[in-house]
Design a protein around this motif. Structure first.
Motif, short mmCIF file in Angstrom:
data_model
loop_
_atom_site.label_atom_id
_atom_site.label_comp_id
_atom_site.label_asym_id
_atom_site.label_seq_id
_atom_site.Cartn_x
_atom_site.Cartn_y
_atom_site.Cartn_z
N GLN A 1 2.01 -20.65 25.94
CA GLN A 1 2.46 -19.95 24.02
C GLN A 1 2.77 -20.97 23.85
O GLN A 1 4.14 -21.56 24.19
N GLU B 1 -1.84 -22.28 23.81
CA GLU B 1 -2.29 -22.09 22.37
C GLU B 1 -1.44 -22.23 21.77
O GLU B 1 0.24 -21.54 21.48
N THR B 2 -1.38 -23.05 20.41
CA THR B 2 -0.50 -23.87 19.58
C THR B 2 -0.96 -21.69 18.31
O THR B 2 -1.50 -21.89 17.67
N ILE C 1 -2.62 -20.30 30.60
CA ILE C 1 -2.22 -20.69 29.38
C ILE C 1 -1.02 -20.05 29.05
O ILE C 1 -0.75 -19.26 29.32
N SER D 1 -3.78 -18.75 15.38
CA SER D 1 -4.04 -19.63 16.67
C SER D 1 -4.82 -20.66 16.78
O SER D 1 -5.91 -20.29 16.48
N ASP E 1 -5.33 -15.07 31.14
CA ASP E 1 -3.85 -14.58 30.45
C ASP E 1 -3.56 -13.32 30.43
O ASP E 1 -3.64 -12.41 29.68
N ARG F 1 -6.36 -22.45 20.38
CA ARG F 1 -5.88 -22.50 21.45
C ARG F 1 -6.87 -24.07 21.85
O ARG F 1 -8.23 -24.44 21.61
N SER G 1 -8.75 -16.95 18.74
CA SER G 1 -8.38 -18.10 17.68
C SER G 1 -9.49 -19.00 16.50
O SER G 1 -10.24 -18.81 16.55
N LEU H 1 -13.13 -21.34 27.29
CA LEU H 1 -12.75 -22.57 26.00
C LEU H 1 -13.57 -23.73 26.25
O LEU H 1 -13.56 -24.07 27.63
#
Length: 256
Positions: free
Chosen positions: A188, A249-250, A186, A238, A91, A240, A128, A103
């Motif tokens: 977003q 990443e939402t 990543i 967030s 990131d 991930r 997250s 992750l």
């Protein structure tokens, strides 16, 4: 001169009386005829009603089994469609000092029903929320169940970020074989809550089962050029997840 006459005496009268006292015995060759009762008509109306009731009850039972299976019970899938994934990503924009991060998630791919289910546990480094995610390609919807908040969020399926079940299955099989290195980057995406979802049936059986009994909200994608200011960060959280060659990443933000 007086004439005397006599009434003739009938000799048949005693025979008449004797005839009245006779008992007639039927002969052996004569048959007794008994009265026959008329048959009642067969109740066809009752038969049709019973048959219709049986058909109705059978349909009701089958419908109940279908609803219970698809809305309330998790489906069993083959072991070759279940994956435990660990990906390493960098990131460089949002957390450059952290270096490489990891992750972890569990992925279930339902090829026949054309949807994916992803379970993200509590991340090791924070940042997250744990979540359960469903990408339903038949309905064109994505559902996020934020486990920390116990809320569901529904949005349109973004096929540019989410691989189709067959493609994702092939990717994960190749990752397990060592064809692809689990190291990536990543990106977003930002979402905004637009309102409450009342009718859960319209979301389909898989999302309905995930979000049943939980507060459920609609999401709308935000303009990528508009950044989240500091006043809004407190109202955002967030999730991930990984369902492509990169990590997503939402970021979900409530309305002010």
């Amino acid at each position: 001169m007086v004439k005397i006459t006599f009434q003739p005496v009938s000799v048949q009268k005693p025979e008449k009386e004797m005839d009245e006292d006779k008992i007639i015995i039927p002969q052996a060759h004569e048959q007794l005829v008994l009265p026959v009762r008329s048959k009642k008509p067969f109740p066809t109306g009752l038969c049709c009603l019973t048959f219709g009731l049986v058909v109705f009850m059978s349909g009701l039972v089958l419908a109940s089994i279908f609803v219970y299976r698809y809305y309330f019970t998790p489906q069993q899938i083959p072991e070759d469609s279940l994956f435990h994934c660990r990906v390493i990503f960098e990131d460089s924009i949002y957390a450059p000092l952290r270096g490489r991060q990891e992750l972890e998630e569990n992925v279930g791919i339902y090829l026949e029903d054309n949807y994916e289910q992803i379970s993200v546990p509590v991340p090791h480094f924070g940042g997250s929320d744990p979540a359960d995610i469903i990408h339903d390609f038949e309905r064109g919807l994505t559902a996020y169940h934020d486990i920390a908040l116990d809320k569901c969020y529904i949005t349109e399926l973004n096929t540019t970020m989410v691989m189709r079940p067959r493609s994702l299955w092939e990717l994960l099989v190749n990752v397990n074989r060592g064809t692809y290195l689990p190291q990536t980057y990543i990106i977003q995406e930002e979402m905004m809550v637009t309102g409450r979802v009342r009718n859960m049936r319209q979301l389909g059986p898989f999302i309905h089962r995930l979000c049943y009994g939980k507060e459920t909200y609609r999401l709308r994608r935000r303009n990528q050029h508009r950044r989240i200011d500091r006043r809004e960060t407190k109202k955002c959280h967030s999730i991930r997840h990984f369902e492509n060659t990169f990590v997503v990443e939402t970021v979900i933000c409530d309305r002010v």
